[in-house]
Design a protein around this motif. Structure first.
Motif, short mmCIF file in Angstrom:
data_model
loop_
_atom_site.label_atom_id
_atom_site.label_comp_id
_atom_site.label_asym_id
_atom_site.label_seq_id
_atom_site.Cartn_x
_atom_site.Cartn_y
_atom_site.Cartn_z
N LEU A 84 -12.70 -17.62 4.95
CA LEU A 84 -11.66 -18.63 4.74
C LEU A 84 -11.21 -18.66 3.28
N THR A 85 -12.15 -18.60 2.39
CA THR A 85 -11.81 -18.60 0.95
C THR A 85 -10.93 -17.40 0.62
N LYS A 86 -11.30 -16.28 1.17
CA LYS A 86 -10.53 -15.08 0.91
C LYS A 86 -9.12 -15.20 1.50
N LEU A 87 -9.02 -15.83 2.70
CA LEU A 87 -7.70 -16.01 3.31
C LEU A 87 -6.83 -16.95 2.47
N LYS A 88 -7.47 -18.02 1.94
CA LYS A 88 -6.70 -18.93 1.08
C LYS A 88 -6.19 -18.21 -0.16
N GLN A 89 -7.02 -17.43 -0.78
CA GLN A 89 -6.59 -16.68 -1.96
C GLN A 89 -5.45 -15.74 -1.62
N GLU A 90 -5.57 -15.07 -0.50
CA GLU A 90 -4.50 -14.16 -0.10
C GLU A 90 -3.22 -14.94 0.23
N THR A 91 -3.36 -16.15 0.81
CA THR A 91 -2.17 -16.98 1.12
C THR A 91 -1.46 -17.40 -0.16
N VAL A 92 -2.24 -17.80 -1.17
CA VAL A 92 -1.63 -18.19 -2.47
C VAL A 92 -0.90 -17.00 -3.08
N GLN A 93 -1.54 -15.84 -3.05
CA GLN A 93 -0.89 -14.66 -3.61
C GLN A 93 0.37 -14.32 -2.84
N MET A 94 0.31 -14.50 -1.53
CA MET A 94 1.50 -14.22 -0.73
C MET A 94 2.62 -15.22 -1.03
N ASP A 95 2.30 -16.53 -1.23
CA ASP A 95 3.32 -17.51 -1.59
C ASP A 95 3.97 -17.16 -2.92
N ILE A 96 3.15 -16.74 -3.87
CA ILE A 96 3.71 -16.36 -5.18
C ILE A 96 4.65 -15.18 -5.03
N ARG A 97 4.24 -14.22 -4.24
CA ARG A 97 5.11 -13.05 -4.06
C ARG A 97 6.40 -13.45 -3.35
N ILE A 98 6.26 -14.37 -2.36
CA ILE A 98 7.49 -14.82 -1.66
C ILE A 98 8.43 -15.55 -2.63
N GLY A 99 7.87 -16.40 -3.51
CA GLY A 99 8.71 -17.11 -4.49
C GLY A 99 9.39 -16.15 -5.43
N VAL A 100 8.65 -15.12 -5.85
CA VAL A 100 9.25 -14.13 -6.76
C VAL A 100 10.36 -13.41 -6.04
N VAL A 101 10.14 -13.06 -4.80
CA VAL A 101 11.18 -12.33 -4.05
C VAL A 101 12.40 -13.22 -3.83
N GLU A 102 12.18 -14.55 -3.52
CA GLU A 102 13.32 -15.46 -3.32
C GLU A 102 14.09 -15.63 -4.63
N HIS A 103 13.38 -15.74 -5.75
CA HIS A 103 14.06 -15.87 -7.05
C HIS A 103 14.87 -14.62 -7.35
N THR A 104 14.31 -13.47 -7.07
CA THR A 104 15.03 -12.21 -7.31
C THR A 104 16.25 -12.13 -6.41
N LEU A 105 16.10 -12.56 -5.17
CA LEU A 105 17.24 -12.52 -4.25
C LEU A 105 18.33 -13.51 -4.68
N LEU A 106 17.92 -14.69 -5.14
CA LEU A 106 18.90 -15.69 -5.60
C LEU A 106 19.66 -15.16 -6.81
N GLN A 107 18.94 -14.55 -7.75
CA GLN A 107 19.59 -13.99 -8.93
C GLN A 107 20.58 -12.91 -8.54
N SER A 108 20.17 -12.08 -7.59
CA SER A 108 21.10 -11.02 -7.19
C SER A 108 22.33 -11.60 -6.50
N LYS A 109 22.16 -12.68 -5.71
CA LYS A 109 23.31 -13.31 -5.07
C LYS A 109 24.23 -13.95 -6.10
N LEU A 110 23.63 -14.69 -7.08
CA LEU A 110 24.44 -15.31 -8.13
C LEU A 110 25.18 -14.26 -8.95
N LYS A 111 24.53 -13.20 -9.25
CA LYS A 111 25.19 -12.14 -10.04
C LYS A 111 26.32 -11.53 -9.24
#
Length: 429
Positions: A380-407
């Motif tokens: 469970l601890t390992k799954l939580k850590q992987e979930t946090v890392q996945m959320d961070i990656r999703i946020g980075v991808v959404e930010h990159t996508l937003l920047q590309s749309k704004l540009k």
């Protein structure tokens, strides 16, 4: 001895021995037959003869005060230390006989060094020694005989000894003279005298008339002599002595021929009479022995019947005991069979019980063991850590996508303004 042995030619046995060991080249026998175990005895006998030709008794044994070895000295184990010393002494003497210098081994010398020096000298003569040196340390055996025999051959070659043809003495056959006994008159002599008398009668042929006249005169003389003989003047003692003197000369001896059938018949009759006489004596002894054996058998039979009658009740008891014993054995066999079957069933039940116990232990250990719970928490601890890392990656991808749309939107707006501005400028001019 040396002069007598010098004319002895090499026999076929010696040639076979030389071929068996490769004519002195030390080659091993490829095919060892049943007589290979006795090959060293033949080599040892040849060695003794060669040493006698080299006069080793005068030149070595007497000077060194050694006993002469027997004909099988190095073929059989007797005293290994003494045999090894004799081997080294003979080998050194033979090497010196070949014209080379070799120091006589002493008692305290290293045996390995001595054997190595002897083998090196042997190889220098062109002889091969394809066996370990330890075979010579025992002082006896096939290899010891082979080494000494090779050295003796080299010594004979050095002194120029050659085998000569044998010279056989001419023996004159002496005629055997059998002394004839004048006292014995054989049948052959009688026949010869009879033949000689017949030939004399044939040669001295007399006329018939003359013979008749002589016969008439002889008859008249005999009639006159008979009258004189009626009155004898001879002494009886002298007559007996004369008879004893003449009796050996009147003895006729007939030589028996074993091939004559009459001799065989006489022998058969003699043997028959001997067998009959022996049979009479032997038959009496055999009849007596037969009677004694019959009486003994009768006594044994009567004694056996008496013993059987006396022991009848014991025999009956013994038979009853035997029957009970057989019944007990049958019951024992049946009970033993039932015990065997129950033992088998017990072993099967025991195996099943062991399996159930093992399963219960495994379940109990799994119920009391906290290892699975710890593993679940770690997962469970390992799954939580992987979930946090996945959320961070999703946020980075959404930010990159937003920047590309704004540009992309800014680029579109700029392009639109760039297209509208020239048109307004043209209308102004």
């Amino acid at each position: 001895m040396a002069a007598a042995a010098a004319v002895i030619p090499p026999t076929g046995l010696e040639d076979g021995v030389s071929r068996a060991r490769g004519e002195g080249a030390g080659e091993a026998v490829v095919e060892r037959g049943p007589g290979a175990a006795y090959h060293m005895f033949v080599v040892m006998e040849d060695l003794v003869e060669k040493l006698k030709l080299l006069r080793y008794e005068e030149e070595l044994l007497r000077k060194s005060n050694l006993k002469p070895p027997s004909r099988h000295y190095f073929a059989l184990p007797t005293n290994p230390g003494e045999q090894f010393y004799m081997f080294c002494t003979l080998a050194a003497w033979l090497i010196n006989k070949t014209g080379r210098t070799f120091e006589q081994p002493q008692e305290y010398d290293d045996p390995n060094a001595t054997i190595s020096n002897i083998l090196s000298e042997l190889r220098s003569f062109g002889r091969t020694a394809d066996f370990p040196p330890s075979k010579l340390k025992s002082g006896y055996g096939e290899h010891v005989c082979y080494v000494l025999d090779c050295l003796a051959e080299e010594a004979l070659k050095y002194i120029g000894f050659t085998w000569k043809r044998p010279s056989y003495p001419v023996e004159e056959l002496e005629e055997e003279t059998v002394p004839e006994d004048d006292a014995e008159l054989t049948l052959s002599k009688v026949d010869e005298e009879f033949v000689e008398e017949e030939t004399d009668n044939e040669e001295n042929f007399i006329d018939l008339n003359v013979l008749k006249a002589q016969t008439y005169r002889l008859d008249t003389n005999e009639s006159a002599k008979q009258e004189d003989i009626l009155e004898s003047t001879t002494d009886a003692a002298e007559w007996s002595l004369e008879v004893e003197r003449v009796l050996p000369q009147l003895k006729v001896t007939i030589r028996t021929d074993n091939k004559d059938w009459r001799i065989h018949v006489d022998q058969m009759h003699q043997h028959k009479s001997g067998i009959e006489s022996a049979l009479k004596e032997t038959k009496g002894f055999l009849d007596k022995l037969h009677n004694e054996i019959s009486r003994t058998l009768e006594k044994i039979g009567s004694r056996e019947k008496y013993i059987n009658n006396q022991l009848e009740h014991l025999v009956q008891e013994y038979r009853g005991a035997q029957a009970q014993l057989s019944e007990a054995r049958e019951r024992y066999q049946q009970g033993n069979g039932g015990v065997t079957e129950r033992t088998r069933v017990l072993s099967e039940v025991t195996e099943e019980l062991e399996k159930v116990k093992q399963e219960m232990e495994e379940k109990g250990s799994s119920m009391t063991d906290g290892t699975p719970l710890v593993k679940i928490k770690q997962s469970l601890t390992k799954l939580k850590q992987e979930t946090v890392q996945m959320d961070i990656r999703i946020g980075v991808v959404e930010h990159t996508l937003l920047q590309s749309k704004l540009k992309e939107k800014c680029n579109m707006t700029r392009d639109m303004h760039a297209a509208v501005t020239p048109e307004s400028a043209i209308g102004f001019y």
